[in-house]
Design a protein around this motif. Structure first.
Motif, PDB file in Angstrom:
ATOM      1  N   THR A 177      36.939  40.722   2.291  1.00 50.46           N
ATOM      2  CA  THR A 177      37.770  39.371   1.717  1.00 50.46           C
ATOM      3  C   THR A 177      36.805  38.515   1.129  1.00 50.46           C
ATOM      4  OG1 THR A 177      39.743  39.960   2.916  1.00 50.46           O
ATOM      5  CG2 THR A 177      39.507  37.771   1.975  1.00 50.46           C
ATOM      6  N   ALA A 178      35.745  37.898   2.260  1.00 52.17           N
ATOM      7  CA  ALA A 178      34.805  36.945   2.075  1.00 52.17           C
ATOM      8  C   ALA A 178      33.750  37.334   0.824  1.00 52.17           C
ATOM      9  CB  ALA A 178      33.937  36.554   3.295  1.00 52.17           C
ATOM     10  N   PHE A 179      33.272  38.551   0.697  1.00 52.48           N
ATOM     11  CA  PHE A 179      32.432  39.011  -0.217  1.00 52.48           C
ATOM     12  C   PHE A 179      33.453  38.882  -1.784  1.00 52.48           C
ATOM     13  CE2 PHE A 179      31.321  42.500  -3.084  1.00 52.48           C
ATOM     14  CZ  PHE A 179      30.113  42.157  -3.197  1.00 52.48           C
ATOM     15  N   MET A 180      34.591  39.411  -1.766  1.00 52.06           N
ATOM     16  CA  MET A 180      35.184  39.245  -2.888  1.00 52.06           C
ATOM     17  C   MET A 180      35.586  37.784  -3.442  1.00 52.06           C
ATOM     18  SD  MET A 180      37.464  42.816  -2.335  1.00 52.06           S
ATOM     19  CE  MET A 180      37.912  42.618  -4.271  1.00 52.06           C
ATOM     20  N   THR A 181      35.661  36.866  -2.529  1.00 50.12           N
ATOM     21  CA  THR A 181      36.301  35.580  -3.043  1.00 50.12           C
ATOM     22  C   THR A 181      35.095  34.742  -2.718  1.00 50.12           C
ATOM     23  OG1 THR A 181      36.936  35.241  -0.570  1.00 50.12           O
ATOM     24  CG2 THR A 181      38.646  35.978  -2.143  1.00 50.12           C
ATOM     25  N   GLY A 182      34.143  34.782  -2.051  1.00 50.53           N
ATOM     26  CA  GLY A 182      32.794  34.069  -2.150  1.00 50.53           C
ATOM     27  C   GLY A 182      33.155  32.958  -1.153  1.00 50.53           C
ATOM     28  N   THR A 183      34.078  33.036  -0.262  1.00 50.91           N
ATOM     29  CA  THR A 183      34.313  31.807   0.948  1.00 50.91           C
ATOM     30  C   THR A 183      34.487  32.151   2.082  1.00 50.91           C
ATOM     31  OG1 THR A 183      35.749  30.091   1.455  1.00 50.91           O
ATOM     32  CG2 THR A 183      36.585  31.617  -0.211  1.00 50.91           C
ATOM     33  N   SER A 184      33.867  32.016   3.138  1.00 52.97           N
ATOM     34  CA  SER A 184      34.371  32.225   4.516  1.00 52.97           C
ATOM     35  C   SER A 184      35.473  31.444   4.948  1.00 52.97           C
ATOM     36  CB  SER A 184      33.264  32.133   5.311  1.00 52.97           C
ATOM     37  OG  SER A 184      32.489  30.965   5.368  1.00 52.97           O
ATOM     38  N   TRP A 185      35.358  30.222   4.660  1.00 50.77           N
ATOM     39  CA  TRP A 185      36.699  29.478   5.078  1.00 50.77           C
ATOM     40  C   TRP A 185      37.811  29.818   4.398  1.00 50.77           C
ATOM     41  CZ3 TRP A 185      35.845  23.652   6.618  1.00 50.77           C
ATOM     42  CH2 TRP A 185      34.923  23.238   7.375  1.00 50.77           C
ATOM     43  N   GLY A 186      37.858  30.016   3.202  1.00 51.16           N
ATOM     44  CA  GLY A 186      38.981  30.664   2.579  1.00 51.16           C
ATOM     45  C   GLY A 186      39.644  32.013   3.108  1.00 51.16           C
ATOM     46  N   ALA A 217      39.778  38.624  18.532  1.00 52.25           N
ATOM     47  CA  ALA A 217      40.391  38.699  17.204  1.00 52.25           C
ATOM     48  C   ALA A 217      39.837  37.709  16.443  1.00 52.25           C
ATOM     49  CB  ALA A 217      42.024  38.857  17.215  1.00 52.25           C
ATOM     50  N   LEU A 218      39.772  36.523  16.968  1.00 47.81           N
ATOM     51  CA  LEU A 218      39.327  35.343  16.121  1.00 47.81           C
ATOM     52  C   LEU A 218      37.652  35.530  15.963  1.00 47.81           C
ATOM     53  CD1 LEU A 218      39.887  32.547  14.840  1.00 47.81           C
ATOM     54  CD2 LEU A 218      39.541  31.566  17.383  1.00 47.81           C
ATOM     55  N   ALA A 219      37.267  35.988  16.842  1.00 46.07           N
ATOM     56  CA  ALA A 219      35.586  36.205  16.708  1.00 46.07           C
ATOM     57  C   ALA A 219      35.377  37.210  15.664  1.00 46.07           C
ATOM     58  CB  ALA A 219      34.904  36.711  18.080  1.00 46.07           C
ATOM     59  N   ALA A 220      36.388  38.390  15.483  1.00 43.29           N
ATOM     60  CA  ALA A 220      36.234  39.319  14.307  1.00 43.29           C
ATOM     61  C   ALA A 220      36.219  38.725  13.039  1.00 43.29           C
ATOM     62  CB  ALA A 220      37.154  40.462  14.610  1.00 43.29           C
ATOM     63  N   VAL A 221      37.208  37.634  12.808  1.00 42.93           N
ATOM     64  CA  VAL A 221      37.432  37.034  11.834  1.00 42.93           C
ATOM     65  C   VAL A 221      36.461  36.028  11.237  1.00 42.93           C
ATOM     66  CG1 VAL A 221      39.039  35.281  10.517  1.00 42.93           C
ATOM     67  CG2 VAL A 221      40.099  37.150  11.969  1.00 42.93           C
ATOM     68  N   LEU A 222      35.880  35.235  12.399  1.00 42.56           N
ATOM     69  CA  LEU A 222      34.577  34.366  12.104  1.00 42.56           C
ATOM     70  C   LEU A 222      33.505  35.157  11.599  1.00 42.56           C
ATOM     71  CD1 LEU A 222      35.393  31.986  15.106  1.00 42.56           C
ATOM     72  CD2 LEU A 222      35.909  31.635  12.829  1.00 42.56           C
ATOM     73  N   GLY A 223      33.251  36.252  12.470  1.00 43.87           N
ATOM     74  CA  GLY A 223      31.944  37.090  12.302  1.00 43.87           C
ATOM     75  C   GLY A 223      32.262  37.734  10.766  1.00 43.87           C
ATOM     76  N   GLY A 224      33.275  38.411  10.414  1.00 43.13           N
ATOM     77  CA  GLY A 224      33.500  38.751   9.247  1.00 43.13           C
ATOM     78  C   GLY A 224      33.318  38.083   8.052  1.00 43.13           C
ATOM     79  N   GLY A 230      30.827  38.749   4.887  1.00 42.46           N
ATOM     80  CA  GLY A 230      31.003  38.755   3.509  1.00 42.46           C
ATOM     81  C   GLY A 230      30.098  37.582   2.768  1.00 42.46           C
ATOM     82  N   ASP A 231      30.082  36.434   3.374  1.00 43.94           N
ATOM     83  CA  ASP A 231      29.358  35.469   2.614  1.00 43.94           C
ATOM     84  C   ASP A 231      27.872  35.939   2.581  1.00 43.94           C
ATOM     85  OD1 ASP A 231      31.077  33.596   2.030  1.00 43.94           O
ATOM     86  OD2 ASP A 231      30.307  32.068   3.387  1.00 43.94           O
ATOM     87  N   HIS A 232      27.274  36.388   3.391  1.00 45.33           N
ATOM     88  CA  HIS A 232      25.734  36.942   3.226  1.00 45.33           C
ATOM     89  C   HIS A 232      25.666  37.878   2.414  1.00 45.33           C
ATOM     90  CE1 HIS A 232      24.502  35.423   7.493  1.00 45.33           C
ATOM     91  NE2 HIS A 232      24.338  34.307   6.750  1.00 45.33           N
ATOM     92  N   CYS A 233      26.547  38.630   1.976  1.00 48.25           N
ATOM     93  CA  CYS A 233      26.648  39.838   1.065  1.00 48.25           C
ATOM     94  C   CYS A 233      26.805  39.495  -0.192  1.00 48.25           C
ATOM     95  CB  CYS A 233      27.479  41.004   1.601  1.00 48.25           C
ATOM     96  SG  CYS A 233      27.108  41.785   3.160  1.00 48.25           S
ATOM     97  N   SER A 234      27.506  38.447  -0.324  1.00 45.80           N
ATOM     98  CA  SER A 234      28.409  37.896  -1.587  1.00 45.80           C
ATOM     99  C   SER A 234      27.439  36.981  -2.422  1.00 45.80           C
ATOM    100  CB  SER A 234      29.371  37.338  -1.416  1.00 45.80           C
ATOM    101  OG  SER A 234      30.224  36.739  -2.701  1.00 45.80           O
ATOM    102  N   PRO A 235      27.239  37.494  -3.775  1.00 46.83           N
ATOM    103  CA  PRO A 235      26.582  36.746  -4.602  1.00 46.83           C
ATOM    104  C   PRO A 235      26.987  35.562  -5.133  1.00 46.83           C
ATOM    105  CG  PRO A 235      27.288  38.480  -5.801  1.00 46.83           C
ATOM    106  CD  PRO A 235      27.715  38.734  -4.424  1.00 46.83           C
TER     107      PRO A 235
END
Length: 438
Positions: A342-351, A374-381, A385-390
């Motif tokens: 989701t972060a990769f496709m939208t470009g935002t970790s906070w979103g 569960a929260l850590a999995a979301v935060l880390g994920g 995704g941000d690190h992979c997303s252009p």
């Protein structure tokens, strides 16, 4: 990746998204793209970030062209603090780790410091971008004494946990991706070893450096005073806008105010020290702003695309995938992967956090999974995704701060992010198995 033209790619993606929203009508999709781009400025936060990125160009140009950066680097080298490539790489890594309150401040402060150090020791700017990008967000997602923590706490509080702060603080040992990424950065720094495209990154940098106009070292105050002003003011303004609570402060507002104050301080110091000739301060400031325009254009298009994808429902759809998996053993791993995609496709970790945390928390309660896991999995994920997303804003600003090509930064950082992400998935699966047996 194929065309290496990020502007055309982002523009085409925006038109495609708007065409889908318009019911496959390409004409309305094109018009919708224009309106979506204009709507970027309806958000004061977006406008502040774009202005900040332009103004920081002037500040960087003043510090660089005045000889302030060279003076700081020369001073560090004379004292033997950055006399080797390992020490030179360690400096921005430590700066990126220490400045965990605001990611943009962390990226720019460590990036400005690292550029000249890396050039002096023949290290690539892409490597610098990786180091600052892979310390700023991960450490912010771990320590959480910042806007990240306040945001996560606000999303967790509605679920009636006895200690919401305890849930957020408890994510630290479970945030495998952030821990692995930080460990990878320092392993790379101390061993000097890199892999993947990073091995050949910046091989033509020597030619570029030789062609650049050499700036003689002058006074280190031209760099360190504006830089410390920006860092200190960011913290002060965040505490002020948060009513005394730095966690509740307005990050975009604080950083814009801080860079304006830093520019004022830099201008006064440079004029008093006669660092530039008549009219030259203004000219170099505008030249620095001009250097930032291509990067700001990428950020602008990325924000517009992210807004369009949210309207399209991309993130919500990806989050729905997680709900189909109800086994407690695999839920932490699935939540991490879906948050990353989701972060990769939208470009935002906070979103991504806004989408995924409301799903992960009830899921954790229903299945007896520790909410901190569960929260850590979301935060880390989200960070993964941000690190992979252009199209991630932090990835773009990391490229800006390091002074390297944006697509090259994404290409060279991707293997490191994928390795850490892959190991994190295995660790989340192991955590799920361990909890099921406990």
């Amino acid at each position: 990746m194929l065309t290496r033209n990020v502007y055309a790619a982002l523009g085409l993606a925006l038109v495609t998204s708007e065409t889908l929203i318009a019911g496959f009508n390409p004409g309305m999709g094109a018009l919708g793209s224009i309106d979506r781009a204009a709507a970027v400025f309806e958000s004061a936060g977006n406008t502040r970030v774009l202005l900040f990125c332009l103004l920081i160009g002037a500040l960087i140009a003043w510090m660089r062209d005045s000889g302030g950066v060279e003076a700081v680097v020369s001073g560090l080298m004379k004292r033997g603090l950055v006399s080797t490539p390992r020490r030179a790489a360690l400096a921005p890594a430590l700066a990126g780790t220490a400045i965990f309150v605001e990611t943009n401040v962390s990226l720019l402060s460590s990036g400005v410091l690292g550029q000249r150090l890396f050039d002096a020791h023949g290290l690539s700017r892409e490597r610098l971008a990786y180091i600052i990008d892979s310390t700023s967000a991960p450490v912010s997602a771990l320590i959480l004494l910042n806007g990240w923590g306040a945001y996560a706490l606000g999303l967790v509080e509605p679920y009636g946990f006895e200690s919401p702060i305890g849930v957020v603080a408890g994510t630290i040992p479970w945030n495998f991706y952030a821990l692995l990424t930080l460990a990878g950065v320092y392993l790379t720094v101390f061993t000097g070893r890199v892999f993947g495209p990073m091995k050949t990154a910046g091989l033509d940098r020597d030619v570029l450096v030789e062609d650049e106009e050499a700036v003689a070292p002058t006074r280190s105050i031209y760099m360190w005073l504006p830089l410390l002003t920006m860092i200190g003011a960011s913290l002060g303004f965040m505490a002020w806008t948060g009513g005394g609570n730095i966690l509740a402060g307005n990050g975009s507002q604080s950083i814009l105010w801080a860079v304006c104050l830093a520019m004022l301080v830099a201008g006064v110091v440079l004029v008093a020290g006669r660092a530039f000739g008549k009219g030259e301060l203004q000219a170099r400031g505008f030249a620095g702003i001009a250097e930032m325009v291509p990067v700001v254009a990428i950020l602008f298009l990325s924000i517009a695309l992210g807004d369009s994808l949210r309207v399209l429902g991309t993130g919500t759809y990806m989050a729905g995938v997680a709900e189909a998996f109800v086994s407690p053993i695999i839920v932490p791993a699935v939540v991490f992967v879906v948050a990353g995609v989701t972060a990769f496709m939208t470009g935002t970790s906070w979103g991504t956090y806004g989408i995924m945390i409301p799903i992960a928390m009830p899921l954790a309660v229903a299945l007896g999974i520790p909410p901190s896991l569960a929260l850590a999995a979301v935060l880390g994920g989200g960070v993964f995704g941000d690190h992979c997303s252009p199209i991630s804003d932090t990835t773009i600003i990391a490229s800006l701060a390091a002074g390297c090509d944006h697509i090259e930064h994404v290409r060279t950082q991707l293997p490191y992010a994928l390795v850490a992400g892959g190991i994190a998935v295995v660790m989340y699966l192991a955590a799920g198995v361990w909890l099921s047996l406990a």
